[in-house]
Design an enzyme around this catalytic site. Structure first.
Site, PDB file in Angstrom:
ATOM      1  N   LYS A  36       2.748   0.415  10.678  1.00  0.00           N
ATOM      2  CA  LYS A  36       2.927   1.585   9.830  1.00  0.00           C
ATOM      3  C   LYS A  36       2.279   2.827  10.454  1.00  0.00           C
ATOM      4  O   LYS A  36       2.794   3.942  10.334  1.00  0.00           O
ATOM      5  CB  LYS A  36       2.345   1.316   8.443  1.00  0.00           C
ATOM      6  N   ARG A  69       4.555 -13.550   9.979  1.00  0.00           N
ATOM      7  CA  ARG A  69       5.177 -12.247   9.794  1.00  0.00           C
ATOM      8  C   ARG A  69       6.407 -12.128  10.692  1.00  0.00           C
ATOM      9  O   ARG A  69       6.599 -12.907  11.629  1.00  0.00           O
ATOM     10  CB  ARG A  69       4.194 -11.121  10.110  1.00  0.00           C
ATOM     11  N   GLU A  98       0.861  -1.182   0.000  1.00  0.00           N
ATOM     12  CA  GLU A  98       0.000   0.000   0.000  1.00  0.00           C
ATOM     13  C   GLU A  98       0.900   1.234   0.000  1.00  0.00           C
ATOM     14  O   GLU A  98       1.794   1.331   0.842  1.00  0.00           O
ATOM     15  CB  GLU A  98      -0.888   0.016   1.235  1.00  0.00           C
TER      16      GLU A  98
END
Length: 559
Positions: free
Chosen positions: A271, A261, A35
């Site tokens: 983020k 992850r 993104e």
């Protein structure tokens, strides 16, 4: 225990290789779909290495596709930074850079298809009501009162949404799946929201934007992606990913595979929280060397090879929840720089030394290897003059017995040079040491003094030829292993007040021509990198990448 010569587990690599060998898949196609709402971090590096690495290793392609479905939070600057990071890490994407927004027309047509099939409807519930109707993990959801709208009415409302006739939040398009499903993601998920925001790629052409879940799988299918590789947080989304593929006339059916992850101690990879650090000016931008962003690590002095090595060391598994020790990361860069960084001497906290038994114009120049184990690196010319600098930490006025550096009446060897003895300590009016008077034993160049054993060796720099520089000593940004573990506490409470210490240092003459991003081992101190933005020929700025001590190597030996 995993070490540098042992390949870490990677179940996805093994699985895809088996599929290719058995003929289930002819050519692997993966994608990296960031993104564009922030800079990439070390967790993204793991995904980049996995997706691009698999394609490279197994003879396939990897696409770079921006998931640009939320224009309110996206910027061209993020797109540019992400492209630069992927290339810097050493990877190339197949074809042109792709954008999910390229497929907006097709996605909209497929949304209309679902409406015609009575598998989607326009809902007038507001966001709070949708949340309430959705139910909980233990209670089923309730159908919206607008769920049974007719096909023609839904198509008309959807088109009017697209044209901008309604305000944000007034209506959404939802899939009609199962409000009683134990998987909340299948309880009539939202496909489109109204957003009166200009898009960095499509301008003002759209007033509605698709959700990530609706965009993700269909974009993969349009591009011929064979394997959609993502983190375990999307495991519960896989049934929805597959529902869309099974209910739309897509040209191919990619398969989603999840992996754990990266969770790195003393580090944040949220983020949103990283953006807060930037917005509140707690750090100096997304590429601050204390940030876990790829651009921040680059600026600190990490190499692409070291980050790729770290990602290989930690492996790819489905076991989630464990913390990776940051010492593994520093071990990866330290191993790389140990082999590849030229050496130099730099004094962090200069203390002046005057050699009293040499003339004012005395100068000797030593030719010193650029690297002790590399013949391909340029030889350094290191001048010794009457006045020089040593580090303040290498002198102690009241030294204990096992202090093997310089002290009154004691001897120490100057690295690559003579043995000197401290004869006198000069102090200022405040009683602070400002200068040492020392004598040189000229019979000690390359050999031990007759009848005496000198254990200490210290680094030094000529006061006449030394290069002034700013050295930034970076440390972990947080003082605790999991700064955001306690959801009721503020993660900012765990900031390390000494994450950055600035020194006005002096380096040897060979450093004068250091180009931005040049990496060195400052002997006896650590590994440093000339700042890629701030360092100029007129003002050298070096960032500490990592110290010399390798705690992870010690852990490996114990294992």
């Amino acid at each position: 225990m995993t070490n540098e010569t042992t390949k870490a587990p990677n179940f996805i690599r093994n699985q895809v290789r088996d599929e290719i060998e058995s003929g289930q898949v002819s050519t692997i196609v993966t994608r990296f779909p960031p993104e564009p709402n922030g800079f990439l971090h070390i967790g993204h590096a793991k995904s980049i290495c996995l997706n691009f690495g698999l394609a490279r290793e197994l003879g396939g392609d990897c696409h770079l596709r921006f998931d640009d479905t939320n224009p309110a939070k996206e910027e061209q600057a993020y797109i540019d930074a992400i492209k630069e990071d992927v290339e810097w890490l050493g990877f190339e994407w197949a074809g042109e850079v792709r954008f999910a927004s390229t497929y907006f027309d097709q996605l909209y047509a497929w949304a209309q298809h679902l409406v015609r099939e009575s598998k989607a409807y326009v809902d007038d519930l507001n966001p709070d009501e949708i949340r309430e109707y959705r139910g909980t993990l233990t209670e089923p959801g309730r159908p919206s009162p607008y769920r049974e709208r007719g096909v023609e009415e839904n198509l008309d409302l959807l088109e009017r949404m697209r044209l901008g006739e309604f305000g944000e939040g007034e209506k959404v398009l939802r899939a009609k799946i199962d409000m009683a499903s134990p998987n909340i993601n299948l309880r009539d998920p939202i496909l489109y929201r109204i957003r009166h925001a200009s898009h960095h790629q499509t301008g003002d052409a759209w007033k509605i934007y698709p959700s990530y879940d609706f965009t993700h799988g269909q974009s993969d299918a349009l591009e011929g992606v064979t394997h959609s590789i993502c983190t375990l947080e999307f495991e519960d989304h896989r049934p929805l990913y597959e529902w869309f593929l099974n209910n739309l006339p897509v040209p191919s059916k990619p398969r989603q595979i999840e992996f754990a992850r990266l969770n790195l101690n003393y580090t944040l990879t949220s983020k949103r929280k990283l953006k807060l650090l930037v917005d509140e000016k707690i750090v100096d931008g997304w590429d601050d060397p204390r940030m876990p962003t790829i651009s921040g690590m680059r600026r600190r002095g990490y190499t692409p090879a070291s980050i790729r090595k770290f990602c290989e060391m930690i492996g790819v598994t489905r076991a989630d929840g464990g913390l990776v020790d940051i010492a593994m990361l520093t071990h990866a860069i330290r191993s790389d720089l140990e082999d590849n960084a030229p050496r130099a001497m730099c004094v962090m906290k200069p203390l002046k030394v005057v050699l009293t038994n040499v003339d004012e114009g005395f100068e000797e120049v030593y030719e010193v290897p650029g690297h002790p184990a590399r013949d391909d690196m340029a030889v350094r010319r290191v001048p010794l003059t009457r006045e020089l600098y040593i580090d303040q930490e290498d002198f102690m006025e009241d030294a204990p017995k096992k202090f093997f550096r310089l002290a009154p009446g004691k001897e120490v060897r100057l690295r690559n040079s003579y043995v000197i003895c401290c004869d006198e300590v000069i102090k200022d009016d405040a009683g602070e040491i400002k200068e040492l008077r020392c004598s040189v034993d000229f019979d000690t160049l390359g050999k031990n003094p007759e009848g005496r054993k000198v254990k200490g060796v210290i680094h030094w720099v000529s006061a006449v030829h030394g290069v002034p520089m700013e050295v930034r000593l970076y440390d972990n940004l947080f003082m605790v292993e999991q700064p955001d573990r306690d959801k009721d506490a503020d993660f900012l409470d765990h900031l390390n007040p000494e994450s950055l210490v600035v020194c006005q240092a002096v380096g040897e003459p060979s450093l004068a021509d250091a180009a931005p991003e040049s990496r060195y081992q400052f002997e006896r101190v650590g590994y440093f990198c000339a700042d890629r933005h701030l360092s100029t020929p007129d003002k050298l700025v070096f960032n500490r990448t990592v110290g010399l001590k390798d705690s992870w190597a010690k852990i490996q030996k114990k294992g």
